[in-house]
Design a protein around this motif. Structure first.
Motif, mmCIF file in Angstrom:
data_model
loop_
_atom_site.group_PDB
_atom_site.id
_atom_site.type_symbol
_atom_site.label_atom_id
_atom_site.label_comp_id
_atom_site.label_asym_id
_atom_site.label_seq_id
_atom_site.Cartn_x
_atom_site.Cartn_y
_atom_site.Cartn_z
ATOM 1 N N LEU A 220 31.298 -43.372 63.849
ATOM 2 C CA LEU A 220 32.794 -43.480 63.456
ATOM 3 C C LEU A 220 33.282 -42.444 62.479
ATOM 4 C CD1 LEU A 220 31.760 -46.475 64.339
ATOM 5 C CD2 LEU A 220 34.062 -46.673 65.035
ATOM 6 N N SER A 221 33.969 -41.547 62.598
ATOM 7 C CA SER A 221 34.536 -40.492 61.849
ATOM 8 C C SER A 221 35.687 -40.676 60.878
ATOM 9 C CB SER A 221 34.420 -39.285 62.515
ATOM 10 O OG SER A 221 34.967 -38.077 61.523
ATOM 11 N N THR A 222 36.626 -41.762 61.792
ATOM 12 C CA THR A 222 37.886 -42.024 60.911
ATOM 13 C C THR A 222 38.031 -43.466 61.202
ATOM 14 O OG1 THR A 222 39.436 -42.027 63.008
ATOM 15 C CG2 THR A 222 38.518 -39.640 61.832
ATOM 16 N N THR A 238 31.443 -38.865 55.928
ATOM 17 C CA THR A 238 31.807 -37.213 55.354
ATOM 18 C C THR A 238 30.974 -36.316 56.271
ATOM 19 O OG1 THR A 238 29.644 -37.363 54.210
ATOM 20 C CG2 THR A 238 31.480 -38.257 52.933
ATOM 21 N N PRO A 239 31.458 -34.983 56.151
ATOM 22 C CA PRO A 239 30.751 -34.064 57.027
ATOM 23 C C PRO A 239 29.262 -34.100 56.919
ATOM 24 C CG PRO A 239 32.776 -32.900 55.944
ATOM 25 C CD PRO A 239 32.565 -34.453 55.264
ATOM 26 N N GLU A 240 28.763 -34.317 55.633
ATOM 27 C CA GLU A 240 27.278 -34.346 55.454
ATOM 28 C C GLU A 240 26.697 -35.610 56.210
ATOM 29 O OE1 GLU A 240 29.280 -32.194 52.264
ATOM 30 O OE2 GLU A 240 29.717 -34.236 52.903
ATOM 31 N N LEU A 254 18.469 -37.400 71.381
ATOM 32 C CA LEU A 254 19.529 -38.304 71.659
ATOM 33 C C LEU A 254 20.868 -37.564 71.385
ATOM 34 C CD1 LEU A 254 18.519 -41.659 70.183
ATOM 35 C CD2 LEU A 254 18.502 -40.896 72.618
ATOM 36 N N ARG A 255 22.023 -37.661 72.113
ATOM 37 C CA ARG A 255 23.439 -37.138 71.772
ATOM 38 C C ARG A 255 24.080 -38.111 71.120
ATOM 39 N NH1 ARG A 255 24.620 -33.847 77.319
ATOM 40 N NH2 ARG A 255 22.772 -32.877 77.613
ATOM 41 N N VAL A 256 25.091 -37.455 70.353
ATOM 42 C CA VAL A 256 26.105 -38.420 69.316
ATOM 43 C C VAL A 256 27.375 -38.067 69.804
ATOM 44 C CG1 VAL A 256 26.951 -38.846 67.073
ATOM 45 C CG2 VAL A 256 24.663 -38.033 67.464
ATOM 46 N N GLU A 257 28.137 -39.409 70.052
ATOM 47 C CA GLU A 257 29.632 -39.298 70.181
ATOM 48 C C GLU A 257 30.102 -39.919 69.082
ATOM 49 O OE1 GLU A 257 28.282 -43.132 72.055
ATOM 50 O OE2 GLU A 257 27.617 -41.162 72.206
ATOM 51 N N ALA A 258 31.464 -39.217 68.593
ATOM 52 C CA ALA A 258 32.171 -39.679 67.589
ATOM 53 C C ALA A 258 33.372 -40.172 67.623
ATOM 54 C CB ALA A 258 32.247 -38.493 66.440
ATOM 55 N N HIS A 259 33.858 -41.619 67.288
ATOM 56 C CA HIS A 259 35.159 -42.105 67.385
ATOM 57 C C HIS A 259 36.026 -41.320 66.401
ATOM 58 C CE1 HIS A 259 38.267 -45.469 66.425
ATOM 59 N NE2 HIS A 259 37.986 -44.767 65.235
ATOM 60 N N ALA A 260 37.238 -40.698 66.734
ATOM 61 C CA ALA A 260 37.870 -40.042 65.785
ATOM 62 C C ALA A 260 39.469 -40.018 66.074
ATOM 63 C CB ALA A 260 37.587 -38.539 65.352
ATOM 64 N N LYS A 267 37.774 -32.681 63.379
ATOM 65 C CA LYS A 267 36.993 -31.286 63.379
ATOM 66 C C LYS A 267 35.803 -31.463 62.531
ATOM 67 C CE LYS A 267 41.068 -29.903 61.683
ATOM 68 N NZ LYS A 267 42.195 -29.159 61.115
ATOM 69 N N ASN A 268 35.692 -32.355 61.619
ATOM 70 C CA ASN A 268 34.131 -32.616 61.015
ATOM 71 C C ASN A 268 33.354 -32.970 62.060
ATOM 72 O OD1 ASN A 268 35.351 -32.320 58.428
ATOM 73 N ND2 ASN A 268 35.637 -34.592 57.973
ATOM 74 N N ALA A 269 33.554 -33.672 63.047
ATOM 75 C CA ALA A 269 32.597 -34.220 64.015
ATOM 76 C C ALA A 269 32.223 -33.296 64.995
ATOM 77 C CB ALA A 269 33.621 -35.604 64.681
#
Length: 437
Positions: A220-222, A238-240, A254-260, A267-269
């Motif tokens: 979860l990015s945001t 954070t981006p890191e 594995l692949r990653v999905e980001a809630h944002a 954009k970070n994700a």
């Protein structure tokens, strides 16, 4: 020395035992099913094909073609008055969160066993609505989705094929955390399983989830709409930390999905290398360009605003959630339209559970309203979704060697996309789960 007669009887007995053993080890005879179609939608070409026969052998498609000969003894399913297409795929669901409730606090009023049992009808309803595969993107009670996935796969319960995340990876107090309680309340392990607050803690959570058997990773990015004390415009990981999640997940295949929701978090994700951005509500022009450049999928749930507002009218949703949601729905839809025009990869995801579990197909009409052609909308839930999952060799189109995941509707979805809101026939892996005339 035994007599010749005794020796002969001994050899006969050995042969008989061997024969029984071979029979016991040999698999059951394969069975053929022939499906007569009225029209078959080739989702890759976008064409409706006439007089097609689909031959299914056990769980997979054996052949597809015009007026194919039907093997002797095959069972025949007559869908000659219907349009046939691949089983649908929803890439953003929450089937394993129990009975539908927009407030996560409801999880604390139930045992983990109760949540699991309440999830059983969610799975059946979803399959019967035409979705043969889902990507489930997180649960509040960690690992419950793994149990649901495995129960379906073993035939204990009825439901779509599931690819699961196991838990949300989120900052403490973040979008995927159980929030809204006094600081001295200690939550049980399964409600704080995925909290991480540094790149190394993120890596540890990914490693633990990989060990526990997940299919993909959800970060979860945001901030979020449906989380107490959250702000959809805030940046969380954070981006890191996002780079650490993608890097570590890649180590396990594995692949990653980001809630944002917020533009910078999106954009970070994307820069971190996620496979998809979920919601992508406030994506800006730079984010759209980045997604297209990197081949990142946008998984935008543009229908569920209808359900959030409807629940608000009934006072069935917390006021702070409505405040978070204010003005986001139309903003997301306009950005969806811009992403479609730009040619960004789009997958079908509904956040099922926000809306009732049988409502997901209603999103197709909104996707068409906001810029997609009907075939683009259908591809988002078939070929594109299968590609996002990395399973294009197994499902997403009706081709020999792929799973016999097949649905049928009355009418032409290329002329009226809303016919997908009522599916008459559902087959998953060669087994019929719904058949209406």
């Amino acid at each position: 020395m035994p007599s010749k007669m005794v020796w002969s009887l001994f050899l006969t007995l050995c042969a008989t035992i061997s024969s029984f053993g071979q029979q016991a080890q040999s698999p059951a005879a394969s069975t053929f099913t022939a499906i007569r179609t009225g029209k078959l939608l080739d989702v890759e070409s976008g064409h409706l094909l006439a007089n097609q026969i689909i031959l299914v052998r056990d769980a997979k498609i054996q052949a597809v073609g015009e007026n194919l000969p039907i093997p002797p003894g095959a069972s025949v399913i007559d869908l000659s008055k219907m349009t046939v297409l691949p089983g649908l795929i929803d890439c953003h669901t929450h089937l394993a969160d129990g009975a539908r409730d927009t407030d996560p606090v409801a999880q604390l009023k139930k045992t983990a066993a109760q949540v699991a049992l309440e999830s059983v009808p969610n799975a059946r309803v979803f399959l019967e609505s035409g979705f043969t595969t889902v990507r489930d993107v997180g649960v509040y009670r960690a690992l419950g989705d793994i149990a649901l996935r495995d129960a379906i796969a073993r035939g204990f319960i009825v439901g779509p094929r599931m690819f699961v995340a196991g838990a949300y990876i989120t900052i403490t107090g973040g979008a995927g955390a159980m929030t809204g309680f006094a600081p001295d309340i200690q939550l049980p392990w399964d409600l704080r399983y995925g909290e991480a607050n540094s790149p190394w803690e993120v890596r540890q959570k990914v490693r633990q989830l990989a060990h526990d058997g997940v299919d993909h990773i959800k970060v979860l990015s945001t901030g979020a709409v449906l989380t107490h004390g959250s702000n959809p415009g805030s940046l969380e990981f954070t981006p890191e930390e996002l780079v650490a999640a993608v890097s570590e997940a890649r180590n396990f295949g594995l692949r990653v999905e980001a809630h944002a929701h917020a533009a910078e978090g999106i954009k970070n994700a994307i820069r971190a290398g996620v496979a998809s951005v979920e919601h992508a509500t406030l994506i800006d022009d730079e984010g759209i360009a980045l997604a297209k450049e990197r081949g990142t999928y946008l998984d935008m749930d543009i229908y569920d605003e209808e359900c959030i507002q409807e629940e608000g009218k009934k006072s069935n949703i917390p006021p702070d959630f409505l405040e978070h949601d204010r003005d986001l729905g139309e903003a997301q839809r306009q950005r969806f339209a811009k992403a479609v025009r730009a040619g960004v990869k789009m997958s079908f995801g509904t956040d099922a559970g926000v809306c009732p579990y049988g409502f997901s197909a209603r999103q197709f009409a909104f996707m068409v309203k906001y810029g997609m052609t009907p075939i683009q909308a259908i591809r988002s839930a078939t070929t594109n979704a299968a590609d996002l999952l990395g399973k294009s060799n197994l499902f997403g189109s009706l081709q020999p060697g792929k799973y016999a995941d097949i649905i049928a509707v009355t009418g032409d979805p290329l002329s009226d996309i809303r016919v997908l809101e009522h599916v008459n026939f559902v087959m998953k892996e060669g087994k019929v789960y719904k058949q209406e005339q």
